[in-house]
Scaffold this motif. Structure first.
Motif, short mmCIF file in Angstrom:
data_model
loop_
_atom_site.label_atom_id
_atom_site.label_comp_id
_atom_site.label_asym_id
_atom_site.label_seq_id
_atom_site.Cartn_x
_atom_site.Cartn_y
_atom_site.Cartn_z
N ALA A 115 -9.74 -5.81 9.78
CA ALA A 115 -8.44 -6.24 10.29
C ALA A 115 -7.34 -5.70 9.38
CB ALA A 115 -8.36 -7.75 10.36
N MET A 116 -6.15 -5.58 9.95
CA MET A 116 -4.96 -5.23 9.18
C MET A 116 -3.89 -6.23 9.56
SD MET A 116 -2.94 -1.63 8.81
CE MET A 116 -4.23 -0.82 7.91
N TYR A 117 -3.17 -6.74 8.56
CA TYR A 117 -2.19 -7.80 8.80
C TYR A 117 -1.11 -7.76 7.73
CZ TYR A 117 -5.54 -9.90 5.57
OH TYR A 117 -6.39 -10.11 4.53
N TRP A 118 -0.06 -8.55 7.95
CA TRP A 118 1.06 -8.67 7.02
C TRP A 118 0.89 -9.91 6.16
CZ3 TRP A 118 3.83 -4.47 6.74
CH2 TRP A 118 4.06 -3.70 7.86
N VAL A 119 1.15 -9.79 4.87
CA VAL A 119 1.21 -10.92 3.95
C VAL A 119 2.47 -10.76 3.12
CG1 VAL A 119 0.12 -12.09 1.99
CG2 VAL A 119 -1.29 -11.17 3.82
#
Length: 158
Positions: A115-119
């Protein structure tokens, strides 16, 4: 009492690799940062990325994401020639990289992006430490999923 405001980045998930769960037994998940160029961040914000066919490789004690495809926006800068499939460096701590080297070389694991996501405004990649599934494992998993779906239908109707 004061209400805390939650800052939104326009949705935290950028891309998912559902194929990884079908093809591999994912035993552990690790979060890594990415070294990106400006046009790549803009493409990520627009959701123009594919990580389905990508993999993670460790070369010279550094981790790299290979095979991901970020489609550049048509409004990308004219003085930069974007390469959509370039190899991107991953940011991991030294002890994490050393542990991953040991797992992949000795125990026969594979590193797969899941997965790729924003933090907090930064793009993060979730890497799965995985072993490949055999064909009969894939069939069993598909059979279990079908049974769960059918069981849900039966309980809903009954």
């Amino acid at each position: 009492m004061s209400k805390s405001k939650k800052k939104s980045d326009g949705g935290s998930t950028i891309a998912l690799n559902r194929k990884a769960g079908h093809d591999y037994h994912i035993e552990q998940r690790i979060e890594a940062g990415l070294v990106l160029e400006g046009w790549e961040v803009k493409s990520l914000r627009a959701g123009h990325i594919q990580i389905k066919e990508s993999y993670v490789k460790i070369l010279h004690a550094e981790a790299f994401l290979i095979g991901s495809h970020m489609t550049p926006l048509p409004t990308a800068s004219t003085h930069v020639s974007p390469d959509p499939t370039r190899t991107r460096k991953l940011l991991l701590k030294r002890h994490e990289i050393n542990r991953l080297i040991g797992e992949t070389e000795r125990a026969g694991y594979t590193l797969v992006p899941t997965a790729m996501y924003w933090v907090h405004g930064r793009a993060k990649l979730e890497i799965g430490l995985a072993k490949g599934k055999k064909l009969h494992d894939k069939r069993a998993a598909e059979k279990d999923k079908d049974w769960q779906r059918e069981k849900g239908r039966l309980f809903k109707a009954g």
